[in-house]
Design a protein around this motif. Structure first.
Motif, short mmCIF file in Angstrom:
data_model
loop_
_atom_site.label_atom_id
_atom_site.label_comp_id
_atom_site.label_asym_id
_atom_site.label_seq_id
_atom_site.Cartn_x
_atom_site.Cartn_y
_atom_site.Cartn_z
N ARG A 49 0.82 -1.22 0.00
CA ARG A 49 0.00 0.00 0.00
C ARG A 49 0.84 1.26 0.00
NH1 ARG A 49 -3.26 -1.89 5.06
NH2 ARG A 49 -1.09 -2.27 5.49
N ASP A 50 2.11 1.14 0.41
CA ASP A 50 3.02 2.29 0.47
C ASP A 50 4.43 1.76 0.35
OD1 ASP A 50 4.61 4.46 1.03
OD2 ASP A 50 3.54 5.04 2.84
N ARG A 51 5.00 1.81 -0.83
CA ARG A 51 6.31 1.21 -1.11
C ARG A 51 7.42 1.80 -0.25
NH1 ARG A 51 5.57 -3.40 -3.42
NH2 ARG A 51 7.47 -3.38 -4.63
N ARG A 52 7.20 2.96 0.36
CA ARG A 52 8.21 3.56 1.23
C ARG A 52 8.25 2.87 2.59
NH1 ARG A 52 5.68 9.26 1.27
NH2 ARG A 52 3.96 7.81 1.44
N ALA A 53 7.15 2.28 2.98
CA ALA A 53 7.05 1.62 4.28
C ALA A 53 7.44 0.15 4.15
CB ALA A 53 5.63 1.74 4.83
N ARG A 54 7.85 -0.44 5.26
CA ARG A 54 8.21 -1.86 5.30
C ARG A 54 7.24 -2.59 6.21
NH1 ARG A 54 11.40 -3.18 1.46
NH2 ARG A 54 12.71 -4.58 2.62
N ILE A 55 6.92 -3.80 5.81
CA ILE A 55 6.13 -4.67 6.68
C ILE A 55 7.00 -5.86 7.07
CG2 ILE A 55 3.87 -3.98 5.79
CD1 ILE A 55 3.83 -6.67 4.27
N VAL A 56 6.65 -6.46 8.17
CA VAL A 56 7.32 -7.66 8.64
C VAL A 56 6.27 -8.76 8.62
CG1 VAL A 56 8.49 -8.73 10.61
CG2 VAL A 56 8.83 -6.29 10.11
N ARG A 57 6.68 -9.92 8.14
CA ARG A 57 5.75 -11.05 8.17
C ARG A 57 6.53 -12.32 8.48
NH1 ARG A 57 4.23 -12.22 1.84
NH2 ARG A 57 6.24 -13.14 1.33
N PHE A 58 5.79 -13.32 8.93
CA PHE A 58 6.39 -14.61 9.22
C PHE A 58 6.84 -15.27 7.92
CE2 PHE A 58 3.67 -14.28 13.03
CZ PHE A 58 4.61 -14.58 14.01
N THR A 59 7.97 -15.95 7.97
CA THR A 59 8.39 -16.83 6.88
C THR A 59 7.67 -18.17 7.08
OG1 THR A 59 10.20 -17.74 8.20
CG2 THR A 59 10.70 -15.78 6.84
N PRO A 60 7.76 -19.09 6.13
CA PRO A 60 7.19 -20.42 6.38
C PRO A 60 7.76 -21.06 7.66
CG PRO A 60 7.60 -20.16 4.05
CD PRO A 60 8.20 -18.94 4.73
N ALA A 61 9.06 -20.89 7.90
CA ALA A 61 9.64 -21.41 9.15
C ALA A 61 9.05 -20.70 10.35
CB ALA A 61 11.16 -21.26 9.13
N GLY A 62 8.78 -19.41 10.22
CA GLY A 62 8.17 -18.65 11.30
C GLY A 62 6.75 -19.11 11.59
N LEU A 63 6.01 -19.44 10.54
CA LEU A 63 4.65 -19.95 10.75
C LEU A 63 4.68 -21.31 11.44
CD1 LEU A 63 3.00 -18.86 7.38
CD2 LEU A 63 2.56 -17.91 9.66
N ALA A 64 5.68 -22.14 11.10
CA ALA A 64 5.84 -23.43 11.79
C ALA A 64 6.17 -23.19 13.25
CB ALA A 64 6.92 -24.27 11.11
#
Length: 118
Positions: free
Chosen positions: A61-76
């Motif tokens: 939604r805003d290329r200047r901002a960063r989001i953090v999300r779980f990786t597949p290993a993080g979801l496990a």
């Protein structure tokens, strides 16, 4: 968690994972939710990134901002953490009784300002 093969995360790093939405969350929002500075949250993100549990991406939604999300290993890891929490709650219920546990969780939820355990 160690028995499930997830000994890499320290308790302080859980302060990131507990505030992270499964579809990703902006760094500023994570810091706000955890009542931390952006710099302190960024340090936790760096640590969890090094463990392979989360990744940083441009916010669509805003290329200047960063989001953090779980990786597949993080979801496990998240799934294993959920199992560990359920096990701990069951052990506590076995020790103090299910009604005492429900009352305690409701009280802790009120204390924390949320509705956990309600």
């Amino acid at each position: 968690m160690r028995e499930a093969g997830h000994a890499e995360l320290r308790r302080s790093q859980v302060n990131l994972t507990r505030h992270l939405d499964t579809d990703g969350t902006r760094i500023t929002e994570l810091a706000r939710r955890a009542a931390m500075t952006n710099a302190a949250m960024t340090e936790l993100i760096d640590q969890c990134t090094a463990c392979g549990l989360v990744e940083r991406l441009a916010d669509p939604r805003d290329r200047r901002a960063r989001i953090v999300r779980f990786t597949p290993a993080g979801l496990a890891w998240l799934d294993a953490f959920g199992v560990a929490v359920a096990q701990a709650q069951q052990e506590m219920a076995d020790e103090v009784g299910p009604e005492a546990l429900r009352r305690m969780l409701r009280a802790l939820g009120r204390y924390a300002g949320g509705d956990e355990g309600a």
